[in-house]
Design a protein around this motif. Structure first.
Motif, PDB file in Angstrom:
ATOM      1  N   PRO A   9       0.828  -1.213   0.000  1.00  0.00           N
ATOM      2  CA  PRO A   9       0.000   0.000   0.000  1.00  0.00           C
ATOM      3  C   PRO A   9       0.860   1.259   0.000  1.00  0.00           C
ATOM      4  O   PRO A   9       0.497   2.259  -0.606  1.00  0.00           O
ATOM      5  CB  PRO A   9      -0.804  -0.108   1.305  1.00  0.00           C
ATOM      6  N   ARG A  10       2.017   1.184   0.662  1.00  0.00           N
ATOM      7  CA  ARG A  10       2.858   2.378   0.706  1.00  0.00           C
ATOM      8  C   ARG A  10       3.390   2.718  -0.692  1.00  0.00           C
ATOM      9  O   ARG A  10       3.417   3.872  -1.103  1.00  0.00           O
ATOM     10  CB  ARG A  10       4.027   2.154   1.669  1.00  0.00           C
ATOM     11  N   GLN A  11       3.805   1.667  -1.426  1.00  0.00           N
ATOM     12  CA  GLN A  11       4.267   1.904  -2.804  1.00  0.00           C
ATOM     13  C   GLN A  11       3.136   2.451  -3.670  1.00  0.00           C
ATOM     14  O   GLN A  11       3.341   3.313  -4.501  1.00  0.00           O
ATOM     15  CB  GLN A  11       4.813   0.609  -3.411  1.00  0.00           C
ATOM     16  N   GLU A  12       1.950   1.908  -3.430  1.00  0.00           N
ATOM     17  CA  GLU A  12       0.791   2.380  -4.195  1.00  0.00           C
ATOM     18  C   GLU A  12       0.508   3.848  -3.896  1.00  0.00           C
ATOM     19  O   GLU A  12       0.247   4.632  -4.792  1.00  0.00           O
ATOM     20  CB  GLU A  12      -0.448   1.569  -3.807  1.00  0.00           C
ATOM     21  N   ARG A  13       0.555   4.187  -2.592  1.00  0.00           N
ATOM     22  CA  ARG A  13       0.331   5.577  -2.202  1.00  0.00           C
ATOM     23  C   ARG A  13       1.374   6.487  -2.838  1.00  0.00           C
ATOM     24  O   ARG A  13       1.073   7.573  -3.313  1.00  0.00           O
ATOM     25  CB  ARG A  13       0.401   5.730  -0.671  1.00  0.00           C
ATOM     26  N   SER A  14       2.608   5.989  -2.852  1.00  0.00           N
ATOM     27  CA  SER A  14       3.699   6.773  -3.423  1.00  0.00           C
ATOM     28  C   SER A  14       3.471   7.010  -4.923  1.00  0.00           C
ATOM     29  O   SER A  14       3.665   8.113  -5.427  1.00  0.00           O
ATOM     30  CB  SER A  14       5.024   6.038  -3.190  1.00  0.00           C
ATOM     31  N   ALA A  43       2.793  21.415  -5.527  1.00  0.00           N
ATOM     32  CA  ALA A  43       2.485  20.610  -4.341  1.00  0.00           C
ATOM     33  C   ALA A  43       1.136  21.034  -3.770  1.00  0.00           C
ATOM     34  O   ALA A  43       0.294  20.188  -3.439  1.00  0.00           O
ATOM     35  CB  ALA A  43       3.594  20.777  -3.290  1.00  0.00           C
ATOM     36  N   GLU A  44       0.912  22.337  -3.694  1.00  0.00           N
ATOM     37  CA  GLU A  44      -0.342  22.834  -3.132  1.00  0.00           C
ATOM     38  C   GLU A  44      -1.529  22.367  -3.981  1.00  0.00           C
ATOM     39  O   GLU A  44      -2.536  21.904  -3.455  1.00  0.00           O
ATOM     40  CB  GLU A  44      -0.296  24.364  -3.070  1.00  0.00           C
ATOM     41  N   ARG A  45      -1.374  22.493  -5.299  1.00  0.00           N
ATOM     42  CA  ARG A  45      -2.456  22.068  -6.197  1.00  0.00           C
ATOM     43  C   ARG A  45      -2.734  20.577  -6.069  1.00  0.00           C
ATOM     44  O   ARG A  45      -3.883  20.136  -6.206  1.00  0.00           O
ATOM     45  CB  ARG A  45      -2.039  22.401  -7.639  1.00  0.00           C
ATOM     46  N   ALA A  46      -1.668  19.799  -5.815  1.00  0.00           N
ATOM     47  CA  ALA A  46      -1.838  18.344  -5.703  1.00  0.00           C
ATOM     48  C   ALA A  46      -2.321  17.941  -4.311  1.00  0.00           C
ATOM     49  O   ALA A  46      -2.652  16.776  -4.086  1.00  0.00           O
ATOM     50  CB  ALA A  46      -0.508  17.655  -6.025  1.00  0.00           C
ATOM     51  N   GLY A  47      -2.340  18.888  -3.380  1.00  0.00           N
ATOM     52  CA  GLY A  47      -2.718  18.560  -2.008  1.00  0.00           C
ATOM     53  C   GLY A  47      -1.670  17.713  -1.316  1.00  0.00           C
ATOM     54  O   GLY A  47      -1.978  16.801  -0.545  1.00  0.00           O
ATOM     55  N   VAL A  48      -0.405  18.008  -1.623  1.00  0.00           N
ATOM     56  CA  VAL A  48       0.731  17.232  -1.108  1.00  0.00           C
ATOM     57  C   VAL A  48       1.652  18.223  -0.409  1.00  0.00           C
ATOM     58  O   VAL A  48       1.733  19.386  -0.815  1.00  0.00           O
ATOM     59  CB  VAL A  48       1.448  16.549  -2.297  1.00  0.00           C
ATOM     60  N   GLN A  54       9.162  17.225  -2.855  1.00  0.00           N
ATOM     61  CA  GLN A  54      10.614  17.219  -3.063  1.00  0.00           C
ATOM     62  C   GLN A  54      11.220  15.822  -2.915  1.00  0.00           C
ATOM     63  O   GLN A  54      12.278  15.542  -3.464  1.00  0.00           O
ATOM     64  CB  GLN A  54      11.284  18.216  -2.122  1.00  0.00           C
ATOM     65  N   HIS A  55      10.546  14.972  -2.168  1.00  0.00           N
ATOM     66  CA  HIS A  55      10.991  13.584  -2.069  1.00  0.00           C
ATOM     67  C   HIS A  55      10.897  12.926  -3.452  1.00  0.00           C
ATOM     68  O   HIS A  55      11.789  12.200  -3.875  1.00  0.00           O
ATOM     69  CB  HIS A  55      10.128  12.845  -1.041  1.00  0.00           C
ATOM     70  N   HIS A  56       9.817  13.216  -4.166  1.00  0.00           N
ATOM     71  CA  HIS A  56       9.636  12.636  -5.504  1.00  0.00           C
ATOM     72  C   HIS A  56      10.480  13.359  -6.551  1.00  0.00           C
ATOM     73  O   HIS A  56      11.031  12.741  -7.454  1.00  0.00           O
ATOM     74  CB  HIS A  56       8.160  12.703  -5.919  1.00  0.00           C
ATOM     75  N   PHE A  57      10.540  14.681  -6.434  1.00  0.00           N
ATOM     76  CA  PHE A  57      11.232  15.488  -7.450  1.00  0.00           C
ATOM     77  C   PHE A  57      12.131  16.490  -6.745  1.00  0.00           C
ATOM     78  O   PHE A  57      11.675  17.570  -6.339  1.00  0.00           O
ATOM     79  CB  PHE A  57      10.206  16.206  -8.338  1.00  0.00           C
ATOM     80  N   PRO A  58      13.412  16.154  -6.588  1.00  0.00           N
ATOM     81  CA  PRO A  58      14.333  16.998  -5.810  1.00  0.00           C
ATOM     82  C   PRO A  58      14.399  18.441  -6.300  1.00  0.00           C
ATOM     83  O   PRO A  58      14.503  19.359  -5.500  1.00  0.00           O
ATOM     84  CB  PRO A  58      15.679  16.295  -5.959  1.00  0.00           C
ATOM     85  N   THR A  59      14.336  18.652  -7.607  1.00  0.00           N
ATOM     86  CA  THR A  59      14.428  20.029  -8.109  1.00  0.00           C
ATOM     87  C   THR A  59      13.210  20.352  -8.970  1.00  0.00           C
ATOM     88  O   THR A  59      12.483  19.459  -9.416  1.00  0.00           O
ATOM     89  CB  THR A  59      15.682  20.237  -8.991  1.00  0.00           C
TER      90      THR A  59
END
Lengths: 203, 203
Positions: A9-14, A43-48, A54-59
């Motif tokens: 589930p964690r991978q799925e959430r990710s 991030a704000e638009r995605a609700g994240v 930044q964990h997913h996309f460092p820059t």
């Protein structure tokens, strides 16, 4: 310690978070332009949270390039779906041209256009956008050659197919600020006629 | 009280300042995009105080629209100059297509592209850009029809000429991030052939 069922589930959430971020990036680019598509805004638009983004996309470049690849993949999938539905017979060329023209319009195209515009004044982004665009250009070109059954050893054929992609890009640009679909429809029809003549198709 | 000779140099200075601001706005748009083309940035680039810039252009939209008009005027003058040099004979169509394609490239086109991209997410700018672009589109279209001696009462002719402008726009976009001139040259040649066929020219 993680168990396999915890991890899944964690991978799925990710994966879901990543997908939400990419969709949000496309939306931000399309609506606000490259300057407005910051990691924070996406991030704000995605609700994240910004940290999760930044964990997913460092820059910011990582995020925007992944968004461009996401648009390209969506477009590729759409093109493949539509390619299967292209009819045989005299209307085939027009259907193929319409398919290509449609691929260069809509939210995905507008987002890509904003990214190109942004990359024009951002050397880091530019260096990463160029190879992806070249790859995409080659893929769409090859698809159109196959769909039209065009023989690229015949002089002029390669250029006529390339011109179809350039025309599609230009029509996408013309559709950016106003709804240009009615005019575009007539141009697609005429272009298909000219392409048939140029490729020596009897229709 | 002003004397006539006082007023004249002042008017000249004012015109020169205005021209410097417009050139600076085109440069800012082309290099930094619409988001970077603020009144402050343009004034600084022009070596003019912010107050003087606002005297000429009260709002950012006034400045950017005047810059777009400035680019359009420059392009129009360039097109008229080049139109006079277009040769008669079999190479005429290719020369006309090349002329149109060249008009949609370079710093002026890149600046316009940035403004279109910016206008996509700025309703105020958008409402003012659209009528100007429509006017320009009609002017270039009419010029090409005349130069080609095309008969728009013949079905398909109007669309073939419009497609030339759309293709030029698409080629301009393809030239934004990389130097695409060599490929563009080949496409212009092929497009001229297709246009000659479509317009029934014997060449």
């Amino acid at each position: 310690m993680d168990t396999a069922s915890d991890r899944e589930p964690r991978q799925e959430r990710s994966r879901a978070t990543r997908a939400r971020l990419l969709d949000a990036a496309v939306g931000c680019l399309s609506e606000r332009g490259a300057a407005g598509a910051t990691v924070g805004a996406v991030a704000e638009r995605a609700g994240v949270s910004r940290g999760a983004a930044q964990h997913h996309f460092p820059t910011r470049e990582d995020l925007l390039l992944a968004a461009l690849r996401h648009m390209v993949d969506n477009r590729g999938a759409d093109l493949r779906r539509r390619a299967e539905a292209v009819p045989e017979g005299p209307d085939r060329t027009e259907a193929v041209v319409q398919m290509v023209v449609d691929a260069f319009s809509g939210t995905g195209f507008n987002a890509a256009l904003q990214l190109w515009a942004g990359a024009a004044s951002d050397p880091v982004l530019r260096e990463r956008v160029i190879p992806l665009e070249e790859q995409v250009g080659r893929q769409v070109h090859r698809a159109v050659v196959e769909l039209l059954g065009a023989d690229e050893t015949v002089p002029g054929t390669r250029e006529a197919v390339q011109a179809t992609l350039d025309l599609a890009r230009g029509l996408g640009l013309a559709n950016l600020l106003t709804d240009d679909r009615a005019r575009r429809r007539r141009i697609v029809r005429q272009w298909a006629r000219m392409l048939d003549q140029a490729l020596g198709a009897v229709g």
